[in-house]
Design a protein around this motif. Structure first.
Motif, PDB file in Angstrom:
ATOM      1  N   THR A  89       0.808  -1.218   0.000  1.00 36.59           N
ATOM      2  CA  THR A  89       0.000   0.000   0.000  1.00 36.59           C
ATOM      3  C   THR A  89       0.839   1.265   0.000  1.00 36.59           C
ATOM      4  OG1 THR A  89      -1.751  -1.167   1.214  1.00 36.59           O
ATOM      5  CG2 THR A  89      -1.836   1.241   1.225  1.00 36.59           C
ATOM      6  N   THR A  90       1.911   1.279   0.786  1.00 33.83           N
ATOM      7  CA  THR A  90       2.635   2.533   1.013  1.00 33.83           C
ATOM      8  C   THR A  90       4.000   2.623   0.342  1.00 33.83           C
ATOM      9  OG1 THR A  90       3.669   1.715   3.064  1.00 33.83           O
ATOM     10  CG2 THR A  90       1.510   2.770   3.268  1.00 33.83           C
ATOM     11  N   ASP A  91       4.590   1.504  -0.063  1.00 31.65           N
ATOM     12  CA  ASP A  91       5.950   1.561  -0.617  1.00 31.65           C
ATOM     13  C   ASP A  91       6.147   0.515  -1.715  1.00 31.65           C
ATOM     14  OD1 ASP A  91       8.485   2.651  -0.780  1.00 31.65           O
ATOM     15  OD2 ASP A  91       9.307   1.519   0.905  1.00 31.65           O
ATOM     16  N   PRO A  92       5.208   0.400  -2.657  1.00 34.49           N
ATOM     17  CA  PRO A  92       5.289  -0.692  -3.635  1.00 34.49           C
ATOM     18  C   PRO A  92       6.445  -0.565  -4.622  1.00 34.49           C
ATOM     19  CG  PRO A  92       3.534   0.823  -4.242  1.00 34.49           C
ATOM     20  CD  PRO A  92       4.014   1.243  -2.884  1.00 34.49           C
ATOM     21  N   ALA A  93       6.918   0.651  -4.862  1.00 31.07           N
ATOM     22  CA  ALA A  93       7.968   0.831  -5.864  1.00 31.07           C
ATOM     23  C   ALA A  93       9.295   0.217  -5.430  1.00 31.07           C
ATOM     24  CB  ALA A  93       8.162   2.320  -6.158  1.00 31.07           C
ATOM     25  N   ARG A  94       9.438  -0.071  -4.131  1.00 29.78           N
ATOM     26  CA  ARG A  94      10.722  -0.599  -3.648  1.00 29.78           C
ATOM     27  C   ARG A  94      10.629  -2.066  -3.219  1.00 29.78           C
ATOM     28  NH1 ARG A  94      13.517   3.582   0.368  1.00 29.78           N
ATOM     29  NH2 ARG A  94      11.503   3.499   1.438  1.00 29.78           N
ATOM     30  N   ALA A 184      -2.028 -11.239 -24.019  1.00 31.34           N
ATOM     31  CA  ALA A 184      -2.282 -10.201 -23.018  1.00 31.34           C
ATOM     32  C   ALA A 184      -0.950  -9.651 -22.546  1.00 31.34           C
ATOM     33  CB  ALA A 184      -3.069 -10.751 -21.839  1.00 31.34           C
ATOM     34  N   GLY A 185      -0.979  -8.453 -21.980  1.00 30.63           N
ATOM     35  CA  GLY A 185       0.234  -7.845 -21.468  1.00 30.63           C
ATOM     36  C   GLY A 185       0.661  -8.468 -20.149  1.00 30.63           C
ATOM     37  N   ASN A 186       1.880  -8.171 -19.748  1.00 26.99           N
ATOM     38  CA  ASN A 186       2.419  -8.716 -18.506  1.00 26.99           C
ATOM     39  C   ASN A 186       1.601  -8.300 -17.284  1.00 26.99           C
ATOM     40  OD1 ASN A 186       4.522 -10.008 -19.818  1.00 26.99           O
ATOM     41  ND2 ASN A 186       5.935  -8.292 -19.573  1.00 26.99           N
ATOM     42  N   VAL A 187       0.973  -7.134 -17.353  1.00 28.89           N
ATOM     43  CA  VAL A 187       0.182  -6.669 -16.213  1.00 28.89           C
ATOM     44  C   VAL A 187      -0.985  -7.614 -15.946  1.00 28.89           C
ATOM     45  CG1 VAL A 187      -1.358  -5.179 -17.540  1.00 28.89           C
ATOM     46  CG2 VAL A 187      -0.843  -4.621 -15.157  1.00 28.89           C
ATOM     47  N   ILE A 188      -1.448  -8.330 -16.959  1.00 27.68           N
ATOM     48  CA  ILE A 188      -2.508  -9.319 -16.780  1.00 27.68           C
ATOM     49  C   ILE A 188      -1.939 -10.647 -16.296  1.00 27.68           C
ATOM     50  CG2 ILE A 188      -4.291 -10.667 -17.948  1.00 27.68           C
ATOM     51  CD1 ILE A 188      -5.027  -7.748 -17.493  1.00 27.68           C
ATOM     52  N   ILE A 238      -0.511  10.279 -12.886  1.00 22.25           N
ATOM     53  CA  ILE A 238      -0.752   9.366 -11.764  1.00 22.25           C
ATOM     54  C   ILE A 238       0.331   8.303 -11.691  1.00 22.25           C
ATOM     55  CG2 ILE A 238      -2.310   7.576 -10.898  1.00 22.25           C
ATOM     56  CD1 ILE A 238      -4.633   9.268 -11.947  1.00 22.25           C
ATOM     57  N   SER A 239       0.740   7.776 -12.855  1.00 13.73           N
ATOM     58  CA  SER A 239       1.811   6.774 -12.875  1.00 13.73           C
ATOM     59  C   SER A 239       3.102   7.342 -12.304  1.00 13.73           C
ATOM     60  CB  SER A 239       2.039   6.273 -14.302  1.00 13.73           C
ATOM     61  OG  SER A 239       0.928   5.558 -14.768  1.00 13.73           O
ATOM     62  N   SER A 240       3.401   8.582 -12.654  1.00 18.00           N
ATOM     63  CA  SER A 240       4.609   9.226 -12.134  1.00 18.00           C
ATOM     64  C   SER A 240       4.539   9.391 -10.620  1.00 18.00           C
ATOM     65  CB  SER A 240       4.791  10.590 -12.805  1.00 18.00           C
ATOM     66  OG  SER A 240       5.902  11.276 -12.256  1.00 18.00           O
ATOM     67  N   LEU A 241       3.411   9.852 -10.121  1.00 21.94           N
ATOM     68  CA  LEU A 241       3.252  10.035  -8.676  1.00 21.94           C
ATOM     69  C   LEU A 241       3.303   8.707  -7.929  1.00 21.94           C
ATOM     70  CD1 LEU A 241       0.393  12.712  -8.647  1.00 21.94           C
ATOM     71  CD2 LEU A 241       2.803  13.081  -8.092  1.00 21.94           C
ATOM     72  N   SER A 242       2.895   7.637  -8.606  1.00 19.61           N
ATOM     73  CA  SER A 242       2.857   6.312  -7.971  1.00 19.61           C
ATOM     74  C   SER A 242       4.136   5.513  -8.196  1.00 19.61           C
ATOM     75  CB  SER A 242       1.660   5.514  -8.507  1.00 19.61           C
ATOM     76  OG  SER A 242       0.445   6.197  -8.269  1.00 19.61           O
ATOM     77  N   ASP A 243       5.150   6.138  -8.823  1.00 20.28           N
ATOM     78  CA  ASP A 243       6.402   5.436  -9.138  1.00 20.28           C
ATOM     79  C   ASP A 243       6.153   4.176  -9.947  1.00 20.28           C
ATOM     80  OD1 ASP A 243       8.115   7.264  -7.864  1.00 20.28           O
ATOM     81  OD2 ASP A 243       7.791   6.324  -5.921  1.00 20.28           O
ATOM     82  N   CYS A 244       5.194   4.225 -10.863  1.00 20.41           N
ATOM     83  CA  CYS A 244       4.874   3.076 -11.695  1.00 20.41           C
ATOM     84  C   CYS A 244       5.786   3.047 -12.911  1.00 20.41           C
ATOM     85  CB  CYS A 244       3.407   3.150 -12.130  1.00 20.41           C
ATOM     86  SG  CYS A 244       2.922   1.860 -13.294  1.00 20.41           S
ATOM     87  N   PHE A 245       6.552   1.965 -13.075  1.00 21.52           N
ATOM     88  CA  PHE A 245       7.526   1.944 -14.171  1.00 21.52           C
ATOM     89  C   PHE A 245       6.845   1.820 -15.529  1.00 21.52           C
ATOM     90  CE2 PHE A 245       7.270  -2.510 -15.249  1.00 21.52           C
ATOM     91  CZ  PHE A 245       6.970  -3.156 -14.070  1.00 21.52           C
ATOM     92  N   TYR A 246       5.569   1.430 -15.566  1.00 22.03           N
ATOM     93  CA  TYR A 246       4.866   1.409 -16.842  1.00 22.03           C
ATOM     94  C   TYR A 246       4.710   2.809 -17.392  1.00 22.03           C
ATOM     95  CZ  TYR A 246       3.610  -3.529 -17.173  1.00 22.03           C
ATOM     96  OH  TYR A 246       3.652  -4.877 -17.329  1.00 22.03           O
TER      97      TYR A 246
END
Length: 246
Positions: A89-94, A184-188, A238-246
């Protein structure tokens, strides 16, 4: 009625509360590896994480590894499971493969971890929409008693990810619905070790995101009130704020 958005300052399409109700019912049901009451507790702990002092310290630390004190918890989930939910929830990027290896060593299998992940992703997404609309969070789902299925898809294998996945070419008839069109993409495929987690994600995606046909056809916004360019701008931010590499 659950997920009543009539108090919202914005018009909410009917498919959104319908999807949320379906997901909430799904979360309360026994899963493949966790009881219904455990799955509901994952949602509760995801909410606890937002006011958890230990999570706040971890997020501010140079490294997520260390002793940041006990988590703020209101459930009976094991300490390791609480930590998993809070970190998702709080630190998924790491998160790292080394971290997941420690999770496995603590007795949480890859299958059990993926099921936690599926519930937490759905809960975070729904709760985030409520906060964005200035609406109270939905009461927790009602847990349903019953046995866990223990189902592991027969096509699951090592495809180079942290956990085993079911690739489209290895999907059995029971998992064929995960890959319409045979791809399907890897996210699936990332959560395909627990097929119902993918189905829950797809239910959420159908209401929160553009359908695939719209992604492939510029100008088709599926009734969305903003343009495709505006949608991409919001998604990128939103992806940038969430540190989402996609």
């Amino acid at each position: 009625m659950s997920f009543d958005y009539t108090g919202s300052a914005y018009a909410i399409r009917d498919d959104i509360p319908d999807a949320h109700r379906e997901i909430w019912r799904n979360i309360g049901q026994p899963g493949n590896w966790w009881r219904g009451e455990d799955r509901v507790a994952f949602v509760e702990e995801s909410r606890n994480a937002r006011s958890c002092r230990a999570c706040e310290k971890r997020a501010a630390a140079l490294s997520p590894e260390g002793d940041f004190g006990p988590h703020h918890t209101t459930t009976n989930l094991p300490e390791l499971v609480v930590d998993i939910v809070h970190r998702l929830t709080t630190d998924p990027a790491r998160l790292s493969r080394t971290w997941l290896d420690k999770v496995n060593a603590g007795g949480i299998t890859d299958e059990a971890y993926v099921e936690i992940l599926g519930v937490v992703v759905a809960a975070i997404s729904i709760d985030a929409l409520h906060r964005a609309l200035g609406l109270p969070l939905e009461p927790l789902p009602a847990p349903v008693a019953g046995e866990r299925s223990g189902y592991r898809p027969p096509g699951a294998a090592d495809s180079g990810a942290w956990v085993h996945t079911v690739q489209p070419e290895n999907a059995s008839e029971a998992e064929a619905d995960l890959y319409p069109g045979g791809r399907a993409g890897n996210v699936i495929s990332a959560m395909s070790l627990v097929p119902d987690a993918v189905r829950m994600l797809k239910t959420l995606s159908r209401s929160h995101y553009l359908p695939m046909r719209c992604i492939m056809t510029p100008g088709d916004n599926a009734g969305r009130a903003i343009s495709r360019n505006q949608i991409e701008l919001v998604a990128g931010r939103i992806s940038s704020l969430s540190d989402c590499f996609y």
